[in-house]
Design an enzyme around this catalytic site. Structure first.
Site, PDB file in Angstrom:
ATOM      1  N   VAL A  16       0.827  -1.207   0.000  1.00 53.17           N
ATOM      2  CA  VAL A  16       0.000   0.000   0.000  1.00 53.17           C
ATOM      3  C   VAL A  16       0.862   1.257   0.000  1.00 53.17           C
ATOM      4  O   VAL A  16       0.682   2.161  -0.813  1.00 53.17           O
ATOM      5  CB  VAL A  16      -0.938   0.005   1.222  1.00 53.17           C
ATOM      6  CG1 VAL A  16      -1.719   1.318   1.298  1.00 53.17           C
ATOM      7  CG2 VAL A  16      -1.900  -1.171   1.149  1.00 53.17           C
ATOM      8  N   ASP A  34      10.210   3.371   6.516  1.00 49.47           N
ATOM      9  CA  ASP A  34       9.933   1.978   6.858  1.00 49.47           C
ATOM     10  C   ASP A  34      10.977   1.543   7.876  1.00 49.47           C
ATOM     11  O   ASP A  34      12.174   1.809   7.697  1.00 49.47           O
ATOM     12  CB  ASP A  34       9.990   1.084   5.621  1.00 49.47           C
ATOM     13  CG  ASP A  34       9.296  -0.256   5.842  1.00 49.47           C
ATOM     14  OD1 ASP A  34       8.239  -0.483   5.233  1.00 49.47           O
ATOM     15  OD2 ASP A  34       9.811  -1.071   6.637  1.00 49.47           O
ATOM     16  N   ARG A  39      14.435  -3.337   3.699  1.00 48.20           N
ATOM     17  CA  ARG A  39      13.465  -2.884   2.699  1.00 48.20           C
ATOM     18  C   ARG A  39      13.916  -1.566   2.081  1.00 48.20           C
ATOM     19  O   ARG A  39      13.840  -1.376   0.869  1.00 48.20           O
ATOM     20  CB  ARG A  39      12.091  -2.719   3.360  1.00 48.20           C
ATOM     21  CG  ARG A  39      11.000  -2.101   2.493  1.00 48.20           C
ATOM     22  CD  ARG A  39      10.587  -3.014   1.377  1.00 48.20           C
ATOM     23  NE  ARG A  39       9.352  -2.549   0.735  1.00 48.20           N
ATOM     24  CZ  ARG A  39       8.976  -2.891  -0.485  1.00 48.20           C
ATOM     25  NH1 ARG A  39       9.745  -3.694  -1.215  1.00 48.20           N
ATOM     26  NH2 ARG A  39       7.846  -2.443  -0.997  1.00 48.20           N
ATOM     27  N   THR A  84      -2.571  -4.390   9.246  1.00 49.40           N
ATOM     28  CA  THR A  84      -3.468  -4.672  10.371  1.00 49.40           C
ATOM     29  C   THR A  84      -3.990  -6.098  10.212  1.00 49.40           C
ATOM     30  O   THR A  84      -5.099  -6.309   9.717  1.00 49.40           O
ATOM     31  CB  THR A  84      -4.635  -3.661  10.429  1.00 49.40           C
ATOM     32  OG1 THR A  84      -5.182  -3.487   9.114  1.00 49.40           O
ATOM     33  CG2 THR A  84      -4.171  -2.319  10.958  1.00 49.40           C
ATOM     34  N   THR A 121      -6.556  -0.745   7.310  1.00 52.08           N
ATOM     35  CA  THR A 121      -7.922  -1.203   7.544  1.00 52.08           C
ATOM     36  C   THR A 121      -8.157  -1.426   9.034  1.00 52.08           C
ATOM     37  O   THR A 121      -7.430  -2.176   9.682  1.00 52.08           O
ATOM     38  CB  THR A 121      -8.180  -2.515   6.794  1.00 52.08           C
ATOM     39  OG1 THR A 121      -7.953  -2.302   5.398  1.00 52.08           O
ATOM     40  CG2 THR A 121      -9.602  -2.995   7.018  1.00 52.08           C
ATOM     41  N   CYS A 261      -6.497  -8.879   3.017  1.00 44.35           N
ATOM     42  CA  CYS A 261      -7.742  -8.095   3.058  1.00 44.35           C
ATOM     43  C   CYS A 261      -8.972  -8.981   3.233  1.00 44.35           C
ATOM     44  O   CYS A 261      -9.590  -8.992   4.292  1.00 44.35           O
ATOM     45  CB  CYS A 261      -7.871  -7.264   1.779  1.00 44.35           C
ATOM     46  SG  CYS A 261      -6.719  -5.866   1.687  1.00 44.35           S
ATOM     47  N   ARG A 327       1.357 -13.608   2.248  1.00 42.18           N
ATOM     48  CA  ARG A 327       0.637 -13.375   3.497  1.00 42.18           C
ATOM     49  C   ARG A 327      -0.731 -14.051   3.500  1.00 42.18           C
ATOM     50  O   ARG A 327      -1.513 -13.901   2.581  1.00 42.18           O
ATOM     51  CB  ARG A 327       0.452 -11.867   3.737  1.00 42.18           C
ATOM     52  CG  ARG A 327       1.740 -11.129   4.050  1.00 42.18           C
ATOM     53  CD  ARG A 327       1.486  -9.651   4.165  1.00 42.18           C
ATOM     54  NE  ARG A 327       1.024  -9.075   2.908  1.00 42.18           N
ATOM     55  CZ  ARG A 327       0.568  -7.820   2.790  1.00 42.18           C
ATOM     56  NH1 ARG A 327       0.495  -7.042   3.850  1.00 42.18           N
ATOM     57  NH2 ARG A 327       0.180  -7.377   1.619  1.00 42.18           N
TER      58      ARG A 327
END
Length: 423
Positions: A16, A34, A39, A84, A121, A261, A327
């Site tokens: 995102v 980050d 990363r 989240t 979220t 999600c 994930r």
């Protein structure tokens, strides 16, 4: 770096945050933060393992990258895009968003009265009650006087080049009209899809969490239909092909529902419902159906093999086709159940990171061929697997072996003499 406009910090550079930060950096002075130094090093070298930002775009971006929070002090706008997930009991895990709130608290210059926007979220109330409270407590700040809050739910669909952050409608909400118009100007500069001013922060939080819950419930219905049709030896794909000739039939497919999600967000909504004394029967029924789908598939395949354990090759481990994201992959449910039934399972995936697969799931990825297997399971519809021809697929099977096609990607192939199974 662009000189004009608000100075922006994007906290979290995953699926995102990175595309958003790159898009913002075309218009505003932007820093991407980050906490993973690896990363940042990867992105600085021009490589994005998520494949959401092409190397040429990353190299040309004016985005400043850092793993040091101190580099982000005194910004005008902080946008939090951290994950989240849910915990082992399917309860919301807000650890990352709480940690990010505390980090931002230490960077705020009260004289600038910055806006802190959350894209992660969450269920309604988290932004104002939890995140706002954490910022106040960690930074000895007062909301409204020293900083203000906003919410703009992310709508990134990994691997989707059509519905990118530059094209979607961006829902925005703020604690006052000034914040809303600030966000309208910032996000409006980024996307051609325009902005939608939600009635409140809670309304915007609610909109996000029901978007994926709605999809989850619809997919659960398709999975239940698949299970019913299997009892009469009818392929759900044949049923759907006929049903979709009706103009208003909703185009949902059955299958394994994972990812960050759809497989997670319904639990945020059900958590809120239960806290409020409402039992979310529909939401949890859909989630339960989808969570059990992997084991159901494994059991059907075991029956297909006459209850005899054998060698299995699973094609695809990521949570969806053509993305490297591991994930919450639900392919693992099929694998674990097959292993419990005694099968020897090998797993291949052309996009998954081998080290990540080893770390998160405990097995090494294998190459496709020249070994042969009693059962070959197409679990994820990667392009590489969709493009396999009948000869290639048949060569992976032992004599009398079974080809299982969860996604219906090989339905058009003529495979004489091959035992075939599909939803």
């Amino acid at each position: 770096m662009i000189a004009g406009g608000p100075h922006i910090v994007v906290v979290g550079l995953g699926y995102v945050g990175l595309p958003l930060a790159v898009a913002l950096a075309r218009h505003f002075p932007t820093i991407g933060l980050d906490i993973d130094a690896g990363r940042i090093a990867e992105l600085t070298s021009g490589h994005d393992r998520t494949r959401e930002v092409a190397p040429n775009l990353l190299a040309a971006s004016l985005l400043r990258l850092t793993a040091e929070a101190i580099d982000c002090a005194g910004a005008d706008l902080y946008i939090v895009t951290v994950p989240t997930p849910v915990d082992a009991d399917n309860q919301p895990d807000l650890g990352a968003v709480i940690a990010a709130s505390r980090t931002v608290a230490g960077l705020i210059d009260p004289a600038k009265r910055p806006t802190v926007v959350f894209e992660s979220t969450v269920y309604p109330g988290v932004t104002e009650q939890l995140c706002g409270g954490e910022i106040e407590q960690a930074g000895s700040l007062r909301r409204g006087r020293d900083f203000r809050l906003g919410y703009s739910p992310e709508r990134i669909n990994p691997g989707d080049r059509e519905h990118s952050v530059e094209r979607i409608t961006k829902v925005i909400a703020g604690e006052d009209d000034e914040v809303v118009e600030q966000l309208a100007a910032v996000y409006g500069a980024v996307t051609s899809g325009g902005v939608y001013r939600a009635a409140s922060i809670k309304a915007a939080e609610g909109a996000k969490v029901i978007e994926n819950a709605q999809r989850d419930i619809n997919i659960a219905f398709m999975n239940e239909v698949a299970q019913i049709m299997a009892k009469i030896d009818v392929s759900v794909w044949d049923v759907l092909a006929a049903a979709r000739t009706k103009w208003n039939f909703l185009p949902f497919d059955p299958g394994l529902v994972g990812g960050h999600c759809i497989g997670v967000d319904p639990y945020y909504l059900s958590h809120l419902a239960q806290r409020l004394g409402h039992e979310p029967h529909v939401i949890l029924a859909g989630r339960g159906t989808n969570d059990r789908m992997g084991a159901w598939i494994a059991d059907r395949l075991h029956e297909r093999r006459g209850g005899q354990a054998g060698s299995v090759l699973v094609l695809g481990l990521t949570f969806k086709e053509n993305v490297p994201d591991l994930r919450n992959s639900r392919t693992i449910d099929v694998i674990r159940r097959l292993e419990a039934l005694g099968h020897r399972v090998s797993v291949a995936d052309p996009l998954a990171d081998a080290d990540e697969a080893q770390r998160d799931y405990g097995f090494a990825l294998t190459a496709v061929g020249p070994a042969r297997y009693d059962l070959v399971l197409g679990a994820v519809g990667h392009k590489e697997y969709r493009d396999m021809d009948a000869r290639h697929l048949a060569a992976l099977l032992t004599e009398g072996g079974t080809l299982a096609d969860v996604k219906g990607i090989w339905r058009s192939l003529d495979l004489p003499g091959v035992d075939r199974w599909s939803l």
